[in-house]
Write an enzyme that holds these catalytic residues in place. Structure first.
Site, short mmCIF file in Angstrom:
data_model
loop_
_atom_site.label_atom_id
_atom_site.label_comp_id
_atom_site.label_asym_id
_atom_site.label_seq_id
_atom_site.Cartn_x
_atom_site.Cartn_y
_atom_site.Cartn_z
N ASN A 1 -7.40 -2.47 14.49
CA ASN A 1 -8.80 -2.81 14.18
C ASN A 1 -8.89 -4.05 13.28
O ASN A 1 -9.94 -4.33 12.73
CB ASN A 1 -9.50 -1.62 13.52
CG ASN A 1 -8.87 -1.23 12.19
OD1 ASN A 1 -7.92 -1.87 11.73
ND2 ASN A 1 -9.38 -0.18 11.56
N HIS B 1 -7.14 -4.54 10.46
CA HIS B 1 -6.90 -4.33 9.02
C HIS B 1 -5.60 -4.99 8.58
O HIS B 1 -4.67 -5.17 9.36
CB HIS B 1 -6.98 -2.85 8.63
CG HIS B 1 -5.82 -1.99 8.99
ND1 HIS B 1 -5.98 -0.72 9.52
CD2 HIS B 1 -4.48 -2.16 8.87
CE1 HIS B 1 -4.79 -0.17 9.70
NE2 HIS B 1 -3.86 -1.03 9.33
N GLU C 1 -9.65 -1.91 5.53
CA GLU C 1 -10.28 -1.58 6.80
C GLU C 1 -11.51 -2.45 7.04
O GLU C 1 -12.03 -3.08 6.09
CB GLU C 1 -10.69 -0.10 6.79
CG GLU C 1 -9.53 0.88 6.60
CD GLU C 1 -8.68 1.06 7.86
OE1 GLU C 1 -8.70 0.18 8.74
OE2 GLU C 1 -8.00 2.10 7.96
N ASP D 1 0.81 -1.21 0.00
CA ASP D 1 0.00 0.00 0.00
C ASP D 1 0.85 1.27 0.00
O ASP D 1 2.08 1.21 0.17
CB ASP D 1 -0.96 0.01 1.21
CG ASP D 1 -0.27 -0.37 2.52
OD1 ASP D 1 0.98 -0.35 2.57
OD2 ASP D 1 -0.97 -0.67 3.50
C1 GLP Z 1 -0.55 0.46 8.76
C2 GLP Z 1 -0.24 -0.29 7.45
C3 GLP Z 1 -0.29 -1.77 7.64
C4 GLP Z 1 0.38 -2.10 8.94
C5 GLP Z 1 -0.45 -1.61 10.08
C6 GLP Z 1 0.18 -1.82 11.45
O1 GLP Z 1 -1.60 1.33 8.72
N1 GLP Z 1 -1.03 0.06 6.32
O2 GLP Z 1 0.34 -2.40 6.53
O3 GLP Z 1 0.48 -3.50 9.07
O4 GLP Z 1 -0.86 -0.29 9.91
O5 GLP Z 1 1.21 -0.94 11.68
P1 GLP Z 1 2.24 -1.11 12.85
O6 GLP Z 1 3.08 -2.30 12.51
O7 GLP Z 1 3.03 0.16 12.87
O8 GLP Z 1 1.45 -1.32 14.08
#
Ligand code: GLP
Length: 278
Positions: free
Chosen positions: A172, A174, A179, A106
């Site tokens: 959440n 995702h 989402e 992404d």
């Molecule tokens: C982000 C990314 C995800 C990631 C998630 C968790 O928003 N789009 O790919 O896995 O949130 O992030 P973190 O590892 O910093 O908790």
């Protein structure tokens, strides 16, 4: 039963309350004990509870190393804090990616390489500058025509099926930026970020209002097409998402729950993230 070398550092492997394995390497040999109680409930999710991110990173890199040795040519990459140590171990490793293609999950709409919060910037800093790939693809958050950009990215994914996908998970539930409520059939598209995600990601930005409201994200269908998926999650703020993903109903309200339907998913989580598993 011979345990692959990747298990050597780990003395405990379990899947929720359903599957417990103990792997131990001793001077005289390898003991492999698996207690299987209800495999179906976890749909083959292999869960490794590790002491910390460094142990998790070493395990994930070992898994990747094994797949590369067996011919993997395309790896799917994720951003966020969860894979940071994974990239650090990769940078220090002897692995060579000059014949490997990467595709990222992404990118924020409106951010490009010049922004230090863009995912393209993250990937260069954390991996690509140290370990160049044959080719590396990310969605272009600055594309003038997002419809065209989405078509381009879906074509890239069709041309480069992912052998090994790294994932994190949002609080959440995702995955990527899919989402709660995202269709399990979705492919790459522009998505609106959930308010809770904007809030969670605000810690990376100077001002909360700087967090982009949209992203281009691979869809769940793209993620599920990967041959192997390795999801890393650390910290108590991920415990609810991990419980819902592993033990909850498969529902679009918890995007990661679809991983119960994938036949090669490895979860690498710490005690805090595992703390709500039954
Ligand atoms: C982000 C990314 C995800 C990631 C998630 C968790 O928003 N789009 O790919 O896995 O949130 O992030 P973190 O590892 O910093 O908790």
């Amino acid at each position: 039963n011979i345990i692959p070398p990747l298990y050597h550092n780990f003395n405990q492997t379990w899947c929720g309350s359903m599957k417990i394995g103990i792997y131990q390497l001793t001077k005289i040999g390898i003991y492999h004990i698996i207690y299987l109680r209800n495999r179906q409930e976890v749909n083959h999710m292999k869960i490794h509870v590790v002491n910390n991110q460094v142990d998790g990173a070493v395990l994930a890199v070992d898994l990747l190393r094994e797949k590369l040795a067996n011919g993997a040519k395309v790896i799917g990459l994720a951003t966020g804090s969860s894979p940071l140590e994974f990239y650090s171990v990769l940078r220090e490793s002897d692995l060579d990616f000059s014949d490997v293609t990467s595709v990222n999950l992404d990118e924020y709409v409106g951010l490009g390489e010049d922004s230090d919060q863009s995912y393209v910037h993250f990937m260069k800093e954390n991996l690509f500058n140290a370990k160049p790939f044959k080719q590396s693809f990310l969605p272009n958050g600055l594309a003038k025509d997002l419809t065209e950009e989405i078509a381009r990215y879906n074509q890239i994914l069709a041309d480069h099926p992912v052998d090994f996908q790294i994932l994190g998970i949002g609080r959440n539930g995702h995955i990527g930026f899919n989402e709660p409520g995202a269709s399990f059939d979705a492919v790459t598209r522009v998505v609106d970020l959930a308010p809770s995600t904007i809030e969670a990601n605000a810690r990376f930005f100077a001002h909360p209002e700087d967090v982009p409201k949209q992203a281009i994200s691979m869809g769940i269908a793209n993620i599920m097409a990967a041959k192997t998926i390795v999801l890393m999650a650390y910290g108590k703020e991920k415990a609810d998402a991990i419980k819902a993903m592993v033990e909850g109903e498969v529902t679009e309200e918890v995007p990661a729950s679809i991983l119960q339907k994938h036949n090669d998913v490895v979860l690498i989580i710490d005690q805090a993230a595992a703390s709500k598993l039954g």
